[in-house]
Design an enzyme around this catalytic site. Structure first.
Site, mmCIF file in Angstrom:
data_model
loop_
_atom_site.group_PDB
_atom_site.id
_atom_site.type_symbol
_atom_site.label_atom_id
_atom_site.label_comp_id
_atom_site.label_asym_id
_atom_site.label_seq_id
_atom_site.Cartn_x
_atom_site.Cartn_y
_atom_site.Cartn_z
ATOM 1 N N GLY A 134 28.070 -47.109 -8.527
ATOM 2 C CA GLY A 134 28.386 -45.809 -9.108
ATOM 3 C C GLY A 134 27.727 -45.565 -10.448
ATOM 4 N N THR A 179 31.464 -43.320 -16.031
ATOM 5 C CA THR A 179 32.762 -42.666 -16.072
ATOM 6 C C THR A 179 33.489 -43.063 -17.351
ATOM 7 O OG1 THR A 179 34.727 -42.076 -14.775
ATOM 8 C CG2 THR A 179 34.138 -44.417 -14.862
ATOM 9 N N HIS A 200 37.335 -44.331 -18.989
ATOM 10 C CA HIS A 200 38.702 -44.803 -18.805
ATOM 11 C C HIS A 200 39.422 -44.693 -20.137
ATOM 12 C CE1 HIS A 200 37.553 -46.247 -14.948
ATOM 13 N NE2 HIS A 200 36.830 -47.262 -15.390
ATOM 14 N N GLY A 255 34.851 -47.205 -7.927
ATOM 15 C CA GLY A 255 33.628 -47.980 -8.050
ATOM 16 C C GLY A 255 33.955 -49.432 -7.782
ATOM 17 N N GLY A 308 37.524 -51.103 -8.981
ATOM 18 C CA GLY A 308 38.499 -50.407 -8.152
ATOM 19 C C GLY A 308 38.562 -48.917 -8.383
ATOM 20 N N ALA A 358 40.337 -45.344 -10.660
ATOM 21 C CA ALA A 358 40.952 -44.773 -11.858
ATOM 22 C C ALA A 358 41.518 -43.415 -11.483
ATOM 23 C CB ALA A 358 39.928 -44.625 -12.981
ATOM 24 N N CYS A 389 30.407 -39.615 -13.066
ATOM 25 C CA CYS A 389 29.940 -40.119 -11.772
ATOM 26 C C CYS A 389 28.567 -39.554 -11.398
ATOM 27 C CB CYS A 389 30.954 -39.826 -10.664
ATOM 28 S SG CYS A 389 32.606 -40.448 -11.037
#
Length: 245
Positions: free
Chosen positions: A81, A84, A86, A148, A159, A161, A177
């Site tokens: 991916g 992104t 978090h 991802g 994993g 989010a 993304c």
């Protein structure tokens, strides 16, 4: 047939890099068999931008130093991916799953994660879906969860989010993304009118864990983070993990 367990570890708030090192240690233990059960790490990170293997220059309108100046860490990692974010208000989940005990198919695994999140959101009256050709979970044309993964010897890393109630403006500094024009949303933003908003984060956690267990035919077993750390002994020379108890 013996019951297959999913050890669920709630790490609370933990920096991204520390959690990544824990994932890597657990994956090694799952590969060599000393970790006997699939494990799910649940965590909320301080703000961090993560750059997957497919991150393109066009996904980063700002230099990396400018992203750090916003108060976020920046991590380049091995997951698939693009870029992104978090941070606070997200439920981030890292399943350490031995796919050879389920199905050795990466596309199946991604679709299974998406389906589990879709089913969990349905509990709250949120209609979510996949978008053909794209990874993640969407609702009302906006993206609510990102995925991802990385797999080694059929053991998963990284994993999902799920945006529960974050400050979505953190996404404005990137092209999330790598999807031009994508709009991000959250559970709090799309909850149906009149829905119960009390204890939203803990209720979302419960729904996601239950849905993952249903999807992978596992039974959840809570494992305190402190106990996990006690059981995981890292050999200072080899770096190989071993589990006791």
């Amino acid at each position: 047939m013996s019951e297959r367990l999913l050890d669920v570890v709630d790490l609370g708030v933990q920096p991204y890099h520390e959690t990544l090192e824990l994932q890597r240690a657990l994956r090694l233990a799952r590969i060599d068999g000393s970790l006997r059960h699939d494990t799910l790490l649940l965590v909320e990170h301080p703000s961090v931008y993560t750059l997957g293997r497919s991150t393109r220059a066009t996904s980063l309108p700002l230099p990396l130093d400018a992203l750090r100046a916003r108060g976020a860490a920046v991590e380049e990692i091995e997951r698939g991916g693009d870029v992104t974010w978090h941070g606070p208000g997200q439920l981030v989940g890292y399943p350490i799953i031995l796919l050879s005990q389920h199905r050795e198919d990466l596309h199946w695994y991604l679709r299974a994660l998406e389906e589990a999140i879709i089913d969990a959101l349905a509990v709250f009256g949120i209609s979510a879906e996949r978008v053909p050709g794209k990874t993640g979970v969407w609702t009302g044309g906006k993206k609510i969860a990102s995925l991802g993964i990385h797999v080694k010897q059929w053991v998963t890393l990284h994993g999902f989010a799920l945006n529960v109630d974050p400050d979505l403006s953190w996404f404005d500094a990137i092209v999330p993304c790598g999807i031009a024009g994508v709009q991000m949303t959250s559970v709090a933003e799309v909850l149906p009118a009149g829905a119960d908003r009390g204890a939203l984060r803990s209720r979302i956690r419960e729904a996601v864990v239950l849905s993952l267990c249903n999807t992978f035919a596992l039974t959840a077993r809570p494992l305190p983070a402190g106990e996990l750390q006690e059981r995981l002994a890292i050999d200072a020379v080899s770096g190989r993990p071993s589990f006791h108890g």
